[in-house]
Design an enzyme around this catalytic site. Structure first.
Site, short mmCIF file in Angstrom:
data_model
loop_
_atom_site.label_atom_id
_atom_site.label_comp_id
_atom_site.label_asym_id
_atom_site.label_seq_id
_atom_site.Cartn_x
_atom_site.Cartn_y
_atom_site.Cartn_z
N LYS A 119 5.36 2.90 19.92
CA LYS A 119 6.78 3.11 19.69
C LYS A 119 7.36 3.99 20.77
CE LYS A 119 7.56 2.45 14.85
NZ LYS A 119 7.40 3.00 13.55
N TRP A 121 -9.84 -2.03 5.61
CA TRP A 121 -9.74 -2.93 4.46
C TRP A 121 -10.94 -3.86 4.33
CZ3 TRP A 121 -7.31 -8.11 3.54
CH2 TRP A 121 -6.99 -8.30 2.18
N LYS A 131 -1.71 -0.57 24.96
CA LYS A 131 -1.52 -0.51 23.51
C LYS A 131 -0.03 -0.42 23.20
CE LYS A 131 -4.86 1.32 20.30
NZ LYS A 131 -5.59 2.51 19.89
N ASP A 171 0.88 -1.16 0.00
CA ASP A 171 0.00 0.00 0.00
C ASP A 171 0.92 1.22 0.00
OD1 ASP A 171 -2.20 1.58 0.19
OD2 ASP A 171 -2.52 1.25 2.32
N TRP A 203 -7.67 4.29 0.98
CA TRP A 203 -8.38 3.06 1.37
C TRP A 203 -9.12 2.47 0.18
CZ3 TRP A 203 -7.26 0.62 5.63
CH2 TRP A 203 -6.73 1.36 6.70
#
Length: 1123
Positions: A650, A602, A647, A86, A562
């Site tokens: 990073k 998706w 969650k 993508d 998308w």
RNA sequence: GCUCUUUUAGCUUAAUUGGUUAAAGCGUUGGUCUUAUGAGCCAAAGAUUGGGAGUUCAAGUCUCCCAGAGAGCACCA
């Protein structure tokens, strides 16, 4: 000879070897080649973006995405796995902006669209290497060389084709709507994108007075959390059915109009006295005019009026209107309306406009520009970012006495999903939409046919999402994306959509190709795919078919990325411009999988596009594909959480990098952890510790069995490749049966038959579960088998492997059995742990050379051999194992070590069905429990009590409320007597509550309870009683085993090879030990491979030991290896 | 606010679909077995199944209410 295995396996190192063999042997390609004419199993790869680093979540998706295609391939299907990337959209643009140190759309334009696009295209591949490395290292087999790429010309043209199709059917339209607007980025976002960016923030909460124009000491009171919308106020709305109150503000003396039911709440909130003076209904307020908080528009338009359709005139705005959505849940019951910044507000404006004659109604008022800053009209606020002006607006209102309260309000507010410091605002904008709402029913019908895992997604999250479908806001006023293929006539404004680049080139009067050609000539490195992108595509114009002087020019927008990924089922093939055949073969997908966050990503984009194009009401020539499409089965993976259960992020660094895990534990460990620890849709807590722990449980246990086999097979020279001549097939049961010394399974011992039965029962179970996409259940079944193989089969067969006579039939049976288990198991676990399984295959089957497939992944999945399954044997063995376990438990309670032989145990069975079998197969049990004799007793009243309980499931429906009494009667009765009665008559009658109840055998369940005073242990179905009496003889035998153990330990310390012969001497004062040696010395020597065993000393290191409560000096010397 | 999921031992999970001593693994402690093993085996400790009500002869399981966690949708005027 099997390749000797390392003592301490390093799975990462071993995986490296397997990987290079795959590469050198083109094993993946061969696995497809093998199936080239087979039925297809269609898999779609949801394209990741390669411009960010892959993280553990991607390992999970890629593991699952690999598991089922591998499995299906082994099951005989052709499963191509076309990778994909993508590459378009905001994520990429934002990355490039960061690099350039710019942010706003203007800055991009200043920098230049052309160089910006070039950078985007390069940036797309930034982490490509990491992605490819991860994909390979994890063992995710995919065709990376022919991956589809969303910016490639053929892909773009496919997307164009689909959009043209929608356009021609009137489903793609331009509309004026209030959209969620990313001001800094200068574009609208789709519902899906907006949804990804919600975050809790504290916004100002202000209560503002709107004084009535004709009654200045009275005010409408409104509430808002967006003070910046106040300058664009046009109406105040009430609900006609609500009751409103005029209240006197105890502090200012002014009169406020609010909903009556909210007076108390507001008084408390304002900490002021609010005295109700009078009440009225909402409808009575309609039409009242007020002074808006700011006069930027009011000063010029305040008295504007227009002609109503029903006759008469009315002032345009700044009056009270009715709206149904007004509630008293929050605020004041009166709502400030700024139609430019709210969909509901906008609807009110439209409704108002419709009351006026054409052109007579109010126009939209908007004091904010598309850049999110106030325009010139807003006086002192001009040029300021709206969110930042909130404070000053509040301050000004306070100074002017219009502000009743300024507070903070905590709520969720959307931010840009890719620039998460930028709050979105609602903004009126012309935008392109797809009429998805027209396909809502079709999409719902399609959804019903999809097999969602877990099932609740269908009518839960995904179904709900479809239910609340809104038209897809498709266009983006951005740069790096699939250009919207619509060209507009400069004269008439009429439009047409274009389906391919060639179609453009064929247009009469085409101009602008030279822009691309020039760029390419100046920079031959430029990717040809760029010619279908901005700015080159914008340069292409052609003669208008609608007006002679007109030129057709492309609209400026690109589309939502998308849409790109959702078009993947056909666009990956360039359909319909190319590869139409492939598309038809590979549509719809049998299997896809992504994480939960893709429901409106998706999963939705694919379903929506497919339904519109290929569904019941799709375009004519393509329509009618049977639901479901474009995917039949979809595993929705749970979100992955970090080490701390939060969650993964990073910035928090609460997870280990995938590469670290690969290097420490290996890819198989990670994969097995994913597959075997929980159903894939539960949220996974990604902890290094848990991954580590999944190794000993399965991989290592399996490795140990594997290692055990190769060690002994090599010692004994067991060489299947010599015993089996000719083609060895895939070493299935039938193939092995042709070998010499391979005995018919029916002729082998109980244990061999049992383990093969377990093997095939396991495979049957695994196949059934995998066919239902239940990897977790399948993994558990495999785990259980490996446990049984290691801890019962090998353990109980040890003597046979160790037996001196190499050609003994039973010994060979053991080898063949274990060999068959291991090669079959290698195949069965291949989709799960592709590395270890292939390593096992290479080692175990590799001895056959060319006569077997070179990789386990080129084999068929093992077939269940029904005749080898023996359910009864399975139950019997389970009973036997339970008795063994009880025996050990009883020993422990009496502190009788297992090494101490006992004369006898007595076993009381609750259910005597298997008694005869157990009696005739108790050698195993005798050895396991180290007893001389096992007796199955029937008359066991002295040892146990029988507890009789009703069979609730059976009796419950029959006797209903009497059950507790039945239970009580049975509990009080003499169990042994009752049972005797059952034996004699088959039934028993008891008196319950004055009524007779007749019970048969199946109406009761018997529990055994060991009586006190015996060395006994009780299980669900049996009781084991030990005879604890020890004779001198038994004690000496126990010492002999202690001696064996002592010498074996010493051998280990001396690092002896398995076959080394030794000399042993020992010094001790203990008489009983000397007797033991005299009596059992031969056995001890044989077990320990001692050539001589004497009392005395030896020329060897002396170690002190303690046996039989006596000190022992032990000498062990190594003689030589056995030849 | 609405919807979905979820809550069982310190941690991770199970419980034959409503059937009566709530079961395992990890970890802790103690014991034991073993020349494949880092494994296994035996045991101890650890539970008011988030809380409350209801249905039922019987509830971890079904219903309702409340609370916590995660997610989604909408709104946020």
């Amino acid at each position: 000879m099997f390749e000797p295995l390392p003592n301490n396996p390093s799975f990462p190192a071993l995986e490296g070897k397997v990987l290079s063999r795959w590469k050198e042997g083109d094993v993946y390609e061969k696995s497809l080649q093998n199936r080239k004419d087979a039925e297809r199993f269609v898999f779609y790869e949801g394209p990741p973006t390669a411009n960010g680093m892959p993280h553990p979540g991607h390992c999970l998706t890629r593991s699952i995405k690999d598991l089922f295609p591998r499995y299906k391939t082994m099951q005989g299907f052709l499963c191509e796995r076309k990778a994909g990337w993508d590459t378009h959209g905001l994520p990429v643009e934002v990355e490039v902006c960061k690099e350039l140190g710019i942010h706003s759309k203007e800055e991009i334009e200043e920098y230049g669209v052309e160089p910006f696009i070039h950078r985007c295209q390069e940036s797309v591949w930034r982490y490509m290497q990491e992605w490819e490395a991860l994909t390979e290292r994890l063992g995710f087999w995919a065709n990376l060389d022919e991956a589809y790429v969303t910016y490639h010309q053929s892909y773009v043209e496919s997307v164009w084709w689909s959009l043209k199709n929608l356009f021609d059917r009137g489903l793609l339209y331009r509309g004026h709507k209030i959209v969620w607007w990313w001001a800094q980025g200068g574009t609208a976002l789709s519902a899906g994108e907006v949804g990804q960016g919600y975050r809790e923030v504290a916004d100002p909460s202000v209560f503002v007075e709107f004084p009535l124009r004709d009654q200045q000491e009275e005010s409408l009171l409104i509430w808002t959390t967006t003070p910046w919308t106040l300058p664009s106020n046009q109406f105040a709305a009430v609900h006609v059915d609500l009751t409103y109150a005029r209240v006197r503000d105890g502090e200012t003396g002014r009169v406020l109009i609010v909903a009556e039911s909210l007076v108390e709440k507001l008084a408390a909130q304002f900490k002021r006295e609010l005295t109700v003076e009078s009440t009225c209904s909402g409808s009575e307020l309609l039409g009242l005019r007020y002074d808006p908080p700011f006069d930027y528009f009011y000063k010029n338009l305040g008295d504007n009026t227009g002609e109503l359709i029903k006759g008469g005139k009315q002032v345009h705005q700044w009056r009270v209107v009715a709206a149904d959505f007004v509630t008293t849940d929050s605020g004041t019951g009166l709502v400030h309306m700024a139609p430019a910044f709210g969909e509901a507000d906008y609807d009110v404006l439209v409704a108002e406009q419709e009351r006026f004659q054409e052109g007579e109604g109010p126009q939209l008022i908007c004091a904010v520009g598309p850049d999110g800053k106030f325009t010139e009209v807003a006086g002192p606020y001009a040029g300021r970012w709206v969110k930042e002006a909130d404070k000053d607006i509040s301050r000004e209102l306070r100074e002017r006495g219009r502000l009743v309260l300024l507070d903070q309000y905590l709520h969720d507010y959307p931010f840009c999903w890719r620039a998460d410091d930028d709050p979105l605002i609602q903004y009126p904008r012309e935008s392109w939409f797809i009429r998805t709402t027209e396909f809502r029913e079709d999409m719902l019908a399609n959804n019903q046919q999809i097999n969602w895992l877990p099932g609740h997604i269908k009518d839960g999250r995904f179904g709900n999402f479809l239910d609340s479908n809104v038209d897809w806001a498709l266009s983006r006023e951005r740069f790096w994306g699939t250009p919207l293929p619509v060209w507009v006539c400069s004269e008439t404004g009429r439009m047409e959509a274009i389906g391919s680049y060639q179609e453009l080139l064929d247009k009469a009067g085409l101009d602008g190709v030279q822009v691309w050609e020039k760029a390419k000539a100046e920079n031959p490195e430029l990717s040809d795919h760029l010619k279908v992108h901005k700015p080159y595509i914008d340069a292409l114009t052609y003669a208008s078919p609608f007006a002679e002087a007109g030129r057709m020019e492309r609209v400026s927008e690109v589309i939502d990325c998308w849409y790109d990924s959702g078009a993947m089922p056909f666009a990956q093939w360039g359909y319909p411009h190319s590869h139409a055949e492939q598309f038809k073969q590979q549509f719809p997908a049998d299997f896809i999988s992504e994480a939960l966050d893709q429901t409106r990503g998706w999963f939705y984009s694919q379903l929506a596009i497919s339904t519109m194009l290929f569904g019941e009401h799709g375009a004519e020539q393509e329509a009618g594909a049977e639901y479901p499409h474009p995917y039949r089965n979809c595993i929705v993976l749970g979100l992955m959480l970090g080490e701390d259960g939060r969650k993964m992020s990073k910035s928090k660094r609460n997870y280990r990098e995938p590469n670290e895990i690969f290097d420490k534990y290996g890819a198989d460990a990670l994969r097995w952890y994913f597959f075997a620890n929980q159903a894939p849709w539960t949220p996974i807590r990604y902890k290094e510790q848990s991954i580590k722990e999944s190794i000993p449980e399965f991989l290592l246990r399996l490795w140990n069995v594997f290692s055990f086999f190769t060690i002994y097979a090599n010692i004994d020279g067991f060489a299947p490749e010599e015993l089996l001549s000719g083609d060895a097939g895939e070493l299935s049961a039938d193939d092995l049966a042709t070998a010499s010394s391979y005995r018919e399974v029916a002729e082998r011992g109980e244990l061999d038959r049992w383990v093969l039965s377990e093997l095939h029962r396991t495979i049957e179970d695994v196949v059934s579960r995998m066919d239902h996409y239940d990897n977790y259940g399948a993994a558990l079944a495999l785990n259980e088998f490996v446990d049984a193989l290691s801890n019962w089969y090998v353990r109980r067969s040890r003597d046979r492997f160790w037996a001196a006579e190499k050609q003994n039939a039973e010994k060979l049976d053991a080898y063949w059995t274990l060999y068959e288990c291991l090669v079959t198991l290698a195949k069965a676990i291949a989709p799960f742990v592709p590395f270890l399984s292939d390593y096992m295959w290479q080692t175990l089957a590799g001895v056959f050379g060319e006569r077997v497939p070179e990789s386990v992944h080129l084999c068929n999945y093992p077939a269940v051999v029904n005749k080898l399954k023996d359910e009864e044997l399975s139950v019997r063995m389970a009973t036997l194992r339970e008795i063994a376990s009880l025996g050990r438990s009883a020993r422990m309670n009496e502190k009788l070590k297992v090494r101490q032989p006992l004369q006898k145990v007595e076993v009381v069975l609750g259910d005597e069905t298997y008694k005869p079998w157990l009696e005739s197969h108790d050698a195993l049990l005798r050895e396991e429990l180290n007893v001389k004799q096992i007796e199955y007793v029937t008359e066991a009243d002295q040892y146990i009590d029988y507890l009789i309980q009703p069979n609730f499931k059976r009796l419950g429906p029959r006797v209903g409320k009497l059950i507790p009494q039945v239970k009580a009667v049975l509990a009080e009765a003499n169990g042994a007597e009752l049972l005797a009665q059952f034996d004699a008559d088959g039934v028993v009658t008891i008196e319950v509550g004055g009524e007779p109840v007749i019970l048969d055998n199946e109406d009761i369940q018997v529990r055994l309870q060991a009586k006190d005073g015996w060395a006994a242990a009780q299980g669900k179905n049996s009781v084991v009683v030990l005879n604890t009496e020890l004779t001198e003889e038994l004690i000496r035998e126990g010492y002999a085993r202690d001696l064996i153990r002592m010498i074996q330990d010493r051998r280990k310390e001396l690092d002896c090879d398995f076959t080394d012969r030794i000399s042993v001497a020992l010094e001790t004062d203990s008489l009983v030990l000397k007797e033991t040696l005299a009596q059992h010395g031969d056995v001890v020597a044989a077990e320990t491979l001692a050539d001589n065993l004497v009392i005395g000393s030896l020329n060897a290191e002396c170690v002190a030991r303690n046996i039989a409560e006596a000190d022992v000096q032990l000498y062990v010397a190594v003689n030589s290896s056995l030849e």
